[in-house]
Write a protein that holds these residues in place. Structure first.
Motif, PDB file in Angstrom:
ATOM      1  N   ARG A  13       0.580  -0.909  12.948  1.00 50.75           N
ATOM      2  CA  ARG A  13       0.701  -0.610  14.334  1.00 50.75           C
ATOM      3  C   ARG A  13       0.271  -1.503  15.248  1.00 50.75           C
ATOM      4  N   PRO A  14       0.786  -1.603  16.373  1.00 51.74           N
ATOM      5  CA  PRO A  14       0.466  -2.808  17.342  1.00 51.74           C
ATOM      6  C   PRO A  14      -0.943  -2.695  17.814  1.00 51.74           C
ATOM      7  N   THR A  15      -1.519  -3.925  18.058  1.00 52.77           N
ATOM      8  CA  THR A  15      -2.639  -3.752  19.124  1.00 52.77           C
ATOM      9  C   THR A  15      -2.248  -4.632  20.175  1.00 52.77           C
ATOM     10  N   ALA A  16      -3.349  -4.912  20.907  1.00 50.90           N
ATOM     11  CA  ALA A  16      -3.125  -6.089  21.901  1.00 50.90           C
ATOM     12  C   ALA A  16      -3.067  -7.342  21.416  1.00 50.90           C
ATOM     13  N   GLY A  17      -3.438  -7.400  20.220  1.00 48.54           N
ATOM     14  CA  GLY A  17      -3.477  -8.910  19.602  1.00 48.54           C
ATOM     15  C   GLY A  17      -2.512  -8.700  18.281  1.00 48.54           C
ATOM     16  N   HIS A  18      -3.176  -9.079  17.141  1.00 46.18           N
ATOM     17  CA  HIS A  18      -2.357  -8.850  16.102  1.00 46.18           C
ATOM     18  C   HIS A  18      -2.549  -7.601  15.247  1.00 46.18           C
ATOM     19  N   PRO A  19      -1.411  -7.254  14.691  1.00 50.99           N
ATOM     20  CA  PRO A  19      -1.151  -5.554  14.261  1.00 50.99           C
ATOM     21  C   PRO A  19      -2.317  -5.342  13.458  1.00 50.99           C
ATOM     22  N   ALA A  20      -2.623  -3.842  13.169  1.00 51.94           N
ATOM     23  CA  ALA A  20      -3.370  -3.403  12.345  1.00 51.94           C
ATOM     24  C   ALA A  20      -2.365  -2.263  11.368  1.00 51.94           C
ATOM     25  N   ILE A  21      -2.987  -2.187  10.375  1.00 56.59           N
ATOM     26  CA  ILE A  21      -2.339  -1.266   9.314  1.00 56.59           C
ATOM     27  C   ILE A  21      -2.999  -0.138   9.319  1.00 56.59           C
ATOM     28  N   VAL A  22      -2.537   1.241   9.244  1.00 56.12           N
ATOM     29  CA  VAL A  22      -3.143   2.354   9.025  1.00 56.12           C
ATOM     30  C   VAL A  22      -2.484   3.081   7.867  1.00 56.12           C
ATOM     31  N   ALA A  23      -3.152   3.570   6.801  1.00 57.88           N
ATOM     32  CA  ALA A  23      -2.587   4.062   5.538  1.00 57.88           C
ATOM     33  C   ALA A  23      -3.443   5.203   5.199  1.00 57.88           C
ATOM     34  N   LYS A  24      -2.557   6.434   4.898  1.00 55.73           N
ATOM     35  CA  LYS A  24      -3.527   7.533   4.816  1.00 55.73           C
ATOM     36  C   LYS A  24      -2.718   8.330   3.377  1.00 55.73           C
ATOM     37  N   ALA A  25      -3.934   8.819   2.580  1.00 53.97           N
ATOM     38  CA  ALA A  25      -3.571   9.491   1.503  1.00 53.97           C
ATOM     39  C   ALA A  25      -4.333  10.873   1.321  1.00 53.97           C
ATOM     40  N   ASN A  26      -4.124  11.937   1.672  1.00 54.62           N
ATOM     41  CA  ASN A  26      -4.773  12.807   1.878  1.00 54.62           C
ATOM     42  C   ASN A  26      -4.378  14.054   0.811  1.00 54.62           C
ATOM     43  N   GLY A  27      -5.393  14.402   0.068  1.00 50.91           N
ATOM     44  CA  GLY A  27      -5.024  15.550  -0.911  1.00 50.91           C
ATOM     45  C   GLY A  27      -5.028  16.897  -0.008  1.00 50.91           C
ATOM     46  N   GLY A  28      -5.740  16.929   1.068  1.00 53.81           N
ATOM     47  CA  GLY A  28      -5.799  18.096   1.940  1.00 53.81           C
ATOM     48  C   GLY A  28      -6.702  19.391   1.181  1.00 53.81           C
ATOM     49  N   LYS A  29      -7.364  19.150   0.178  1.00 51.59           N
ATOM     50  CA  LYS A  29      -8.203  20.125  -0.609  1.00 51.59           C
ATOM     51  C   LYS A  29      -9.648  20.135  -0.525  1.00 51.59           C
ATOM     52  N   GLY A  30     -10.030  19.815   0.780  1.00 51.91           N
ATOM     53  CA  GLY A  30     -11.419  19.737   1.176  1.00 51.91           C
ATOM     54  C   GLY A  30     -12.429  18.803   0.335  1.00 51.91           C
ATOM     55  N   ARG A  31     -11.652  17.581  -0.118  1.00 50.35           N
ATOM     56  CA  ARG A  31     -12.228  16.630  -0.831  1.00 50.35           C
ATOM     57  C   ARG A  31     -13.140  15.835   0.174  1.00 50.35           C
ATOM     58  N   ILE A  68       0.865  -1.240   0.103  1.00 53.22           N
ATOM     59  CA  ILE A  68      -0.052  -0.133  -0.108  1.00 53.22           C
ATOM     60  C   ILE A  68       1.095   1.230  -0.010  1.00 53.22           C
ATOM     61  N   ALA A  69       1.888   1.181   0.625  1.00 55.41           N
ATOM     62  CA  ALA A  69       2.955   2.173   0.776  1.00 55.41           C
ATOM     63  C   ALA A  69       3.345   2.730  -0.852  1.00 55.41           C
ATOM     64  N   THR A  70       3.415   1.805  -1.645  1.00 49.52           N
ATOM     65  CA  THR A  70       3.715   2.076  -2.926  1.00 49.52           C
ATOM     66  C   THR A  70       2.854   2.890  -3.789  1.00 49.52           C
ATOM     67  N   LEU A  71       1.511   3.173  -3.055  1.00 50.41           N
ATOM     68  CA  LEU A  71       0.624   3.881  -3.945  1.00 50.41           C
ATOM     69  C   LEU A  71       0.281   5.088  -3.496  1.00 50.41           C
ATOM     70  N   GLY A  72       1.368   5.537  -2.625  1.00 51.95           N
ATOM     71  CA  GLY A  72       1.541   6.941  -2.042  1.00 51.95           C
ATOM     72  C   GLY A  72       0.807   7.283  -0.754  1.00 51.95           C
ATOM     73  N   PHE A  73       0.386   6.139  -0.199  1.00 52.43           N
ATOM     74  CA  PHE A  73      -0.172   6.129   1.264  1.00 52.43           C
ATOM     75  C   PHE A  73       1.216   6.403   2.210  1.00 52.43           C
ATOM     76  N   VAL A  74       0.813   7.126   3.123  1.00 55.34           N
ATOM     77  CA  VAL A  74       1.839   7.158   4.351  1.00 55.34           C
ATOM     78  C   VAL A  74       1.231   5.920   5.172  1.00 55.34           C
ATOM     79  N   THR A  75       2.120   4.994   5.349  1.00 57.55           N
ATOM     80  CA  THR A  75       1.558   3.548   5.631  1.00 57.55           C
ATOM     81  C   THR A  75       2.290   3.247   7.183  1.00 57.55           C
ATOM     82  N   GLU A  76       1.669   2.789   7.992  1.00 61.13           N
ATOM     83  CA  GLU A  76       2.222   2.214   9.160  1.00 61.13           C
ATOM     84  C   GLU A  76       1.396   0.876   9.673  1.00 61.13           C
TER      85      GLU A  76
END
Lengths: 467, 467
Positions: free
Chosen positions: B65-83, B55-63
């Motif tokens: 992240r740990p949880t108390a169990g199996h980890p989760a992924i958070v990936a963000k792609a924001n244009g920041g133009k009120g879309r 997902i990081a290769t698609l321009g998302f800022v990707t992490e």
């Protein structure tokens, strides 16, 4: 010298040799002769070979003979002088050991240890059922042979390897070897005492019908989110059918199940009441307090003279850790019935199958597997060897031997009667807390020691008994 | 160039790149990310890392992240133009694969093969649920990024690893990361189509209460010969209790179970009748013919708008080959309830436990384990993104997209509303015959291909939609 005169040196010999008797039992207990699991077929064979070699050293002409399953041992020691001839029966196979994690020690590494109440006990799978029990007889023969050079009576020993899986191949084996197994009566050491100090002879045995039922619905496992509510669930069907096998009074609801079942004669019932088998003495040691059988029956009736139904195993769907929202394609259960005199095994099996089939909803199929089929046995309380055995047991234990009914099934007793025409004397030294078929099976060291001495006395008494 | 004008080149790109899309899906399917079994924790981690890298290769800022169990992924792609800003949710974890012997091929070696009726299908554990589904969205993003250098809307992707085991650690994770997961609404790709040619948006979901009950009686396994009839049998108790959960009309007998459950509005019921979900179309493919739910309800009601109870697993006693005359010390079952609007999960769980406890005979104890707890969801049929998604789906499939109710539970939808204040649009391309949670799970190749194209269209439509 008469057998009676030789008895004391034989008993002394048993005491002196007891450590060796124990080591010989341990050698047998170390063999993993689990008959139910094909993976242990080699161990079953090894147990047969081991026992045959040992028994041959006692002057028996011994053979390991094939059956369609695990092999059987036939060993004969005949004086040929018109003496009584007994057929002794035991089995070298044992129950599976699962759940293994509940054993305190590995099941095939026997030890002598202390019971919570101070009794010395032998712990291992088969310690009682039936390796410990059958070795009481073998060791008694050894002592007689060693002290007197011979045995007080003619003896044929037959030991099978499939008792725990229903003796299916042993019965045809009996038929086939009938001419070779002639005797005056049979002795079986696979039953229990009344309590740790009171010996007993078992004169009735419940029968056993053991069936497996498998219910199938959809052609594959389903997701309960997509199909839940619309698709038949075989576990739901199975629990509904099995859950109806008993009514609120603990009676079995299968039509015709109690047909032919008679109440105990009033005099026997009165004797049994005197035995005072209470929830406190019988159920408390296993963590229970309330008799679970028919509400209008004594506890002793529930466990020995009344027929029962138990679900011995059930499985279906997802049974691992955590959760899975699956609707299984099938579910199955193992169901057994203890039968009493008057009930016909074939009829009971058919009645059970009809009961299940009649309750199957549409879209469900049921398949059945027959695991065993044995009628109940009521022995003749007046058979002559019984009196000799009773006297010998009473002498050894210093307490009147009781004639009791057993809740368990030893189907071979009926087969001896039918196939060989033999009555059976059932003498054993097991106790209710021996955990047979369970983790941490044990045999009291006292049962093993005095069991050997008891058989030594019984052999002497049988030699003198009227026939 | 407007998003609408760029759509056709994006769709063309999807078609041209489809073989690579498939290979990327296969790479994910090869990872054994079974969340229920701790033995596969490393594989779950590997699946998260693998997806995050992609997902990081698609321009998302990707992490990751740990949880108390199996980890989760958070990936963000924001244009920041009120879309518009959408939160896309999927899960990388899969169901266990047992019974393994029913798979025609190893479950983690994906292939494309031919269905009996000629459809091309992708076969593997997770092919549909949810790896195949979530990759339709990822691939749509890839095509937009590749053709236009950006995405039509702002997107946060969140992918968890514990959906199949109740998302217990993911909900606290949402709470903790709330500020970071702000969006206008959520998109979830974990539902199905109406049929292989008719797309659908799911607007209601059943809830789920999943409980495990373990019944204990004696302090050890017992021999049914010695104790049968006198000792309580936990399998008998369990089957009796569970066997009473439904009455003869298929209704659930737990007191209060139907409290708050409403009938469908007449106009919806009329629409559903027109959908003509018949035993022949819905049950025949799974080998059944008779709706198994409440007798006075339509099949479509039974599987989507009515609450249900299923026993998902049961085990007790001896379940190996052959027979064992044991009375088990305990028996257990996994029982789940699909809930509808108006039912409160906590109340249903308590009512079930009370039902069991009230029926326990003396000497028996019951223990319970809570496996999941999700209320039913009824989404707002008038939410604005719904119209855009519906139009896009209709365009892609050439057939009016339906608004349907689902019998399954996607508890996260309620959590998004409660935690993040978000409504959810549920679009998915699964089919009833996908065997999710079963052996031989599959995803139609057409679902995967047109699913990617559908998301490409939906993203364009959402960019233009009124908010």
């Amino acid at each position: 010298m008469s057998n009676a005169a030789q008895l004391q040196p034989v008993l002394d010999r048993i005491d002196a040799d007891f450590d060796n008797s124990l080591e010989r039992l341990f050698a047998l207990l170390r063999i993993k002769s689990i008959s139910a699991d094909p993976a242990f077929a080699g161990d079953c064979r090894a147990a047969a070979d081991h026992l045959a070699r040992d028994i041959a050293t006692l002057g028996f002409v011994t053979e390991v003979r094939p059956t369609a399953g695990h092999p059987a041992i036939v060993a004969k020691a005949n004086g040929g002088k018109g003496r009584p001839h007994v057929l002794f029966y035991g089995h070298y196979d044992v129950q599976p050991v699962d759940p293994l994690n509940l054993w305190h020690r590995p099941p095939f590494e026997p030890v002598v240890t202390d019971h919570a109440d101070g009794r010395k006990i032998i712990v291992a799978r088969g310690a009682e059922d039936d390796k410990g029990q059958l070795m009481t007889f073998v060791e008694a023969c050894r002592a007689w042979k060693s002290v007197t050079g011979s045995l007080p009576v003619d003896i044929t020993i037959v030991i099978e390897g499939e008792e725990e899986i229903g003796s299916k191949n042993f019965v045809p084996f009996l038929e086939k070897n009938k001419a070779d197994l002639k005797a005056d009566f049979a002795l079986v050491c696979d039953t229990g005492m009344w309590d740790p100090n009171t010996p007993a002879i078992t004169t009735s045995l419940r029968g056993l019908v053991y069936d497996e039922v498998r219910i199938k619905a959809a052609n594959r496992d389903l997701h309960s989110g997509i199909f839940g509510g619309g698709a038949q669930n075989p576990i739901r069907v199975l629990t509904r059918i099995l859950g109806g096998l008993h009514d609120d009074n603990g009676r079995i609801t299968i039509p015709g199940f109690y047909d032919g079942v008679k109440d105990l004669p009033p005099d026997i019932l009165a004797q049994w009441k005197n035995l005072n088998l209470t929830p406190d003495s019988f159920l408390k040691p296993i963590g229970l307090s309330i008799p679970a059988g028919e509400k209008d029956r004594l506890l002793i009736e529930q466990v020995s003279s009344r027929p029962t139904c138990d679900i011995n195993g059930i499985i279906g769907g997802y049974t691992g850790e955590g959760s899975k929202t699956v609707i299984a394609a099938e579910a199955s259960a193992k169901v057994s019935f203890r039968l009493v005199e008057g009930q016909q095994p074939d009829r009971i099996r058919q009645a059970f199958r009809d009961y299940v089939t009649a309750r199957l909803p549409g879209d469900c199929k049921a398949e059945f597997i027959d695991h065993s089929n044995a009628p109940a046995i009521a022995l003749d309380w007046n058979m002559k060897p019984l009196a000799a055995a009773k006297r010998a047991l009473t002498d050894e234990w210093g307490k009147e031997a009781l004639l009791i009914g057993s809740g368990a099934s030893i189907p071979i007793v009926a087969d001896f009667k039918r196939t060989l025409g033999l009555d059976t004397v059932l003498v054993g030294f097991g106790l209710d807390d021996d955990n047979i078929h369970s983790p941490n099976e044990k045999y009291d060291l006292k049962s093993f020691h005095k069991g050997i001495r008891s058989w030594a006395r019984i052999l002497a008494a049988l030699a003198e008994a009227p026939r």
